[in-house]
Motif scaffolding. Sequence first.
Motif, mmCIF file in Angstrom:
data_model
loop_
_atom_site.group_PDB
_atom_site.id
_atom_site.type_symbol
_atom_site.label_atom_id
_atom_site.label_comp_id
_atom_site.label_asym_id
_atom_site.label_seq_id
_atom_site.Cartn_x
_atom_site.Cartn_y
_atom_site.Cartn_z
ATOM 1 N N PHE A 295 0.866 -1.181 0.000
ATOM 2 C CA PHE A 295 0.000 0.000 0.000
ATOM 3 C C PHE A 295 0.899 1.226 0.000
ATOM 4 C CE2 PHE A 295 -2.411 -3.170 2.581
ATOM 5 C CZ PHE A 295 -3.466 -3.374 1.702
ATOM 6 N N CYS A 296 0.472 2.276 -0.689
ATOM 7 C CA CYS A 296 1.272 3.497 -0.605
ATOM 8 C C CYS A 296 0.413 4.679 -0.216
ATOM 9 C CB CYS A 296 2.011 3.768 -1.915
ATOM 10 S SG CYS A 296 0.988 4.449 -3.215
ATOM 11 N N VAL A 297 1.090 5.721 0.239
ATOM 12 C CA VAL A 297 0.447 6.991 0.578
ATOM 13 C C VAL A 297 1.321 8.100 0.024
ATOM 14 C CG1 VAL A 297 -0.077 8.578 2.477
ATOM 15 C CG2 VAL A 297 -0.662 6.164 2.703
ATOM 16 N N VAL A 298 0.683 9.052 -0.679
ATOM 17 C CA VAL A 298 1.369 10.285 -1.110
ATOM 18 C C VAL A 298 0.449 11.403 -0.678
ATOM 19 C CG1 VAL A 298 2.256 11.614 -3.064
ATOM 20 C CG2 VAL A 298 2.276 9.112 -3.157
ATOM 21 N N SER A 299 0.800 12.077 0.414
ATOM 22 C CA SER A 299 -0.225 12.955 0.984
ATOM 23 C C SER A 299 0.338 13.966 1.953
ATOM 24 C CB SER A 299 -1.224 12.063 1.745
ATOM 25 O OG SER A 299 -2.275 12.823 2.285
ATOM 26 N N ARG A 300 -0.434 15.041 2.140
ATOM 27 C CA ARG A 300 -0.200 15.858 3.318
ATOM 28 C C ARG A 300 -0.620 15.009 4.510
ATOM 29 N NH1 ARG A 300 -3.763 19.793 3.652
ATOM 30 N NH2 ARG A 300 -4.922 19.436 1.750
ATOM 31 N N LEU A 301 0.155 15.068 5.584
ATOM 32 C CA LEU A 301 -0.158 14.237 6.754
ATOM 33 C C LEU A 301 -1.015 15.061 7.723
ATOM 34 C CD1 LEU A 301 3.318 12.499 7.209
ATOM 35 C CD2 LEU A 301 1.328 11.731 5.899
ATOM 36 N N MET A 307 -5.013 10.911 8.037
ATOM 37 C CA MET A 307 -3.707 10.298 8.285
ATOM 38 C C MET A 307 -3.492 9.985 9.762
ATOM 39 S SD MET A 307 -2.120 9.565 5.631
ATOM 40 C CE MET A 307 -3.126 9.475 4.167
ATOM 41 N N ASP A 308 -4.211 10.680 10.645
ATOM 42 C CA ASP A 308 -4.131 10.354 12.068
ATOM 43 C C ASP A 308 -4.673 8.943 12.307
ATOM 44 O OD1 ASP A 308 -6.541 11.502 11.148
ATOM 45 O OD2 ASP A 308 -7.226 11.857 13.194
ATOM 46 N N VAL A 309 -5.752 8.595 11.602
ATOM 47 C CA VAL A 309 -6.349 7.263 11.762
ATOM 48 C C VAL A 309 -5.407 6.214 11.158
ATOM 49 C CG1 VAL A 309 -8.340 5.799 11.259
ATOM 50 C CG2 VAL A 309 -8.674 8.240 11.665
ATOM 51 N N LEU A 310 -4.917 6.505 9.969
ATOM 52 C CA LEU A 310 -4.047 5.528 9.298
ATOM 53 C C LEU A 310 -2.777 5.259 10.114
ATOM 54 C CD1 LEU A 310 -3.835 3.798 6.709
ATOM 55 C CD2 LEU A 310 -2.384 5.601 5.769
ATOM 56 N N ALA A 311 -2.272 6.310 10.760
ATOM 57 C CA ALA A 311 -1.039 6.135 11.542
ATOM 58 C C ALA A 311 -1.238 5.100 12.643
ATOM 59 C CB ALA A 311 -0.591 7.475 12.130
ATOM 60 N N GLY A 312 -2.466 4.960 13.108
ATOM 61 C CA GLY A 312 -2.747 3.975 14.152
ATOM 62 C C GLY A 312 -3.012 2.578 13.601
ATOM 63 N N HIS A 332 3.095 17.558 12.934
ATOM 64 C CA HIS A 332 4.253 16.850 13.484
ATOM 65 C C HIS A 332 3.870 15.570 14.219
ATOM 66 C CE1 HIS A 332 6.811 19.805 11.935
ATOM 67 N NE2 HIS A 332 6.451 20.772 12.750
ATOM 68 N N TYR A 333 2.730 15.593 14.931
ATOM 69 C CA TYR A 333 2.398 14.389 15.706
ATOM 70 C C TYR A 333 2.078 13.224 14.770
ATOM 71 C CZ TYR A 333 -2.745 14.590 15.101
ATOM 72 O OH TYR A 333 -4.018 14.551 14.592
ATOM 73 N N ILE A 334 1.563 13.529 13.587
ATOM 74 C CA ILE A 334 1.263 12.447 12.631
ATOM 75 C C ILE A 334 2.568 11.960 11.988
ATOM 76 C CG2 ILE A 334 -0.064 11.751 10.606
ATOM 77 C CD1 ILE A 334 -2.133 13.862 11.308
ATOM 78 N N GLU A 335 3.429 12.910 11.653
ATOM 79 C CA GLU A 335 4.750 12.522 11.119
ATOM 80 C C GLU A 335 5.445 11.596 12.113
ATOM 81 O OE1 GLU A 335 6.986 16.092 10.408
ATOM 82 O OE2 GLU A 335 5.835 16.663 8.633
ATOM 83 N N ASN A 336 5.419 11.991 13.397
ATOM 84 C CA ASN A 336 6.104 11.191 14.420
ATOM 85 C C ASN A 336 5.491 9.804 14.548
ATOM 86 O OD1 ASN A 336 7.867 13.225 14.945
ATOM 87 N ND2 ASN A 336 6.681 14.084 16.645
ATOM 88 N N ALA A 337 4.159 9.745 14.464
ATOM 89 C CA ALA A 337 3.485 8.446 14.598
ATOM 90 C C ALA A 337 3.915 7.515 13.468
ATOM 91 C CB ALA A 337 1.973 8.638 14.604
ATOM 92 N N PHE A 338 4.021 8.032 12.258
ATOM 93 C CA PHE A 338 4.448 7.177 11.141
ATOM 94 C C PHE A 338 5.922 6.785 11.285
ATOM 95 C CE2 PHE A 338 0.648 8.717 8.720
ATOM 96 C CZ PHE A 338 0.135 7.460 8.418
ATOM 97 N N GLY A 350 7.655 1.595 5.453
ATOM 98 C CA GLY A 350 8.729 2.513 5.060
ATOM 99 C C GLY A 350 8.164 3.920 4.950
ATOM 100 N N VAL A 351 8.820 4.872 5.627
ATOM 101 C CA VAL A 351 8.261 6.236 5.706
ATOM 102 C C VAL A 351 9.314 7.253 5.308
ATOM 103 C CG1 VAL A 351 7.443 7.971 7.365
ATOM 104 C CG2 VAL A 351 6.565 5.639 7.478
ATOM 105 N N LYS A 352 8.918 8.177 4.441
ATOM 106 C CA LYS A 352 9.804 9.303 4.136
ATOM 107 C C LYS A 352 9.027 10.580 4.420
ATOM 108 C CE LYS A 352 12.695 7.092 0.701
ATOM 109 N NZ LYS A 352 13.841 6.839 1.588
ATOM 110 N N ILE A 353 9.542 11.355 5.358
ATOM 111 C CA ILE A 353 8.910 12.639 5.661
ATOM 112 C C ILE A 353 9.553 13.665 4.738
ATOM 113 C CG2 ILE A 353 8.506 14.398 7.445
ATOM 114 C CD1 ILE A 353 7.057 11.669 7.911
ATOM 115 N N GLY A 354 8.745 14.251 3.896
ATOM 116 C CA GLY A 354 9.289 15.220 2.948
ATOM 117 C C GLY A 354 8.400 15.296 1.727
ATOM 118 N N TYR A 355 8.863 16.055 0.778
ATOM 119 C CA TYR A 355 8.101 16.260 -0.454
ATOM 120 C C TYR A 355 9.009 15.889 -1.609
ATOM 121 C CZ TYR A 355 4.849 18.282 -3.703
ATOM 122 O OH TYR A 355 3.939 18.430 -4.721
ATOM 123 N N ASP A 356 8.614 14.913 -2.416
ATOM 124 C CA ASP A 356 9.477 14.458 -3.490
ATOM 125 C C ASP A 356 8.627 14.016 -4.677
ATOM 126 O OD1 ASP A 356 11.175 12.949 -5.181
ATOM 127 O OD2 ASP A 356 12.507 12.501 -3.500
#
Length: 500
Positions: A295-301, A307-312, A332-338, A350-356
């Motif tokens: 599964f992939c995600v390309v999104s604002r968190l 994304m708060d739900v998905l992180a859980g 930030h709290y969602i980034e941290n959760a992922f 696998g998580v990449k925090i950033g925009y690419d």
Amino acid sequence: MSLKVLSVVSEAYPLVKTGGLGDVAGALPSALAPHGVEVTTFLPGYPSVMKALRDAVVLHSYDSLFGEKAQILSGWAGKLKLIVLDLPGFYDRPGGPYCDASGKDWDDNWRRFGAFSRAAADVAQGKFNMPSFDVLHAHDWQAAMAPAYLHYDGAHVPSIMTVHNIAFAGWFPNDIFVWLGLPWHAYSMHGVEYYGGVGFLKAGLFCADAITTVSPTYAEEIGDAHFGMGLEGLVRARRDRVYGIVNGIDTEVWNPAEDPHLLAQYERLTLNRRLQNRLQVEKAFDLDGGTGPIFCVVSRLTTQKGMDVLAGMAENIVTMGGRLALIGTGEHYIENAFMDAAKRFKGRIGVKIGYDEELSHLLQGGSDAILVPSRFEPCGLTQLYGLRYGCVPIAAHTGGLADTIIDANEAALSAGVATGFLFDEVNHDTLSRVLSHAIYRYQDRPTWKALQEQGMRMDFSWRRSGQRYAELYRRFAKKNAPELAEEPAPEEPLQEAVSG
Ligand SMILES: Nc1ncnc2c1ncn2[C@@H]1O[C@H](COP(=O)(O)OP(=O)(O)O[C@H]2O[C@H](CO)[C@@H](O)[C@H](O)[C@H]2O)[C@@H](O)[C@H]1O
């Protein structure tokens, strides 16, 4: 006779993009050209825009625009015909178009985008020895004061206000009103006032000749308190002027057969080549090999995107046999959760925090499914890219997601029309159910392939939506210049305004 439209917008791909707004604004000019509409894009002079601007001509110099010296330039950047507000004090800053490097909104955004809208309204009226435009098309709150300036100037240029996301209201305290240069009576409920302050989007919605939003379902939803963010009353009052036109995608930028960001290019009939991209996704996101879906995600968190739900859900995804590759930035709290999930389930998440931009293409071209669990979604583009790339969307039944995905229920599957998975409430249980359903279908290879192929058959190009915008422009432009109403024979009638 070609119709001249000034598209007023705070971002446009490839010059500046923070999300879907940039994609749409960048694609509109080419989408409208076949319909006899010439679009000029009006942008703030961010460094990336100034750098790309070619053959620049100074149209006007302001001694003081919102207290700053400024210039209006016209020129080209690639395929985009541009007019740019060059005002370094406002736009030449490190950080993003709306926020500083730490992600905090610039304190003077009301001035930055008030000035931008004021200048756009001046340009549209042809104040600087140039012909006026036939229509001003404003996008989101950053451009939304432009229709208000046209209205209070008594200008004869019709305006269209497009809402890409009503949650971003452009609300500012009432003491800014005196700096906007509007007549006193504009500060009222029937004007720019919004909950005791000044609402830029509210002003645009109130003053524009027509309102559009980016899918028919969202056009209905924003008349409801649950989605309208306090603007639902105004939307309902103007419902005969509200149109839902679903976004298209740029099929040159998003074309799996020619995508330079993919290791292996492919088409519907060569889907097996995706396997090479899948291996590349595993490598890029440090995922172990496996037989379950990626599964992939390309999104604002953000919470908008669910994304708060998905992180859980990380543990569920892993125990069900799935893997997750995610790229995004946001709260930030969602980034941290992922990031925490990626540590706990190494090789599976696998998580990449950033925009690419490049990785976003690879994820669409190599993952099996894209997750879009949005609480609301005006249109959504990532599910459209997913459909075109054989990356099956799994999405909430809301806004444009509901309008563009056909759920893989038994009936749709046997009719061969299903293209993805839809679910209703965004919570742990529903997400868990839909993921387990998707994994079950994934194991049935012919069914999964049929889903991919059906998605790839869909036409989400700008062809139809470009025509709808062109018809709308002409409908409102003709009030001022009847000769502009001559339009090419429409293939389909403009979808009627929201009624009820
Ligand atoms: N970390 C990352 N790296 C690379 N690319 C990334 C990224 N995060 C997001 N993107 C890209 O940004 C765009 C996001 O577009 P969306 O339409 O899905 O949402 P957004 O909320 O920005 O747009 C709003 O405006 C658009 C346009 O109208 C509506 O479709 C939408 O519903 C509304 O919320 C896509 O092109 C996606 O690939």
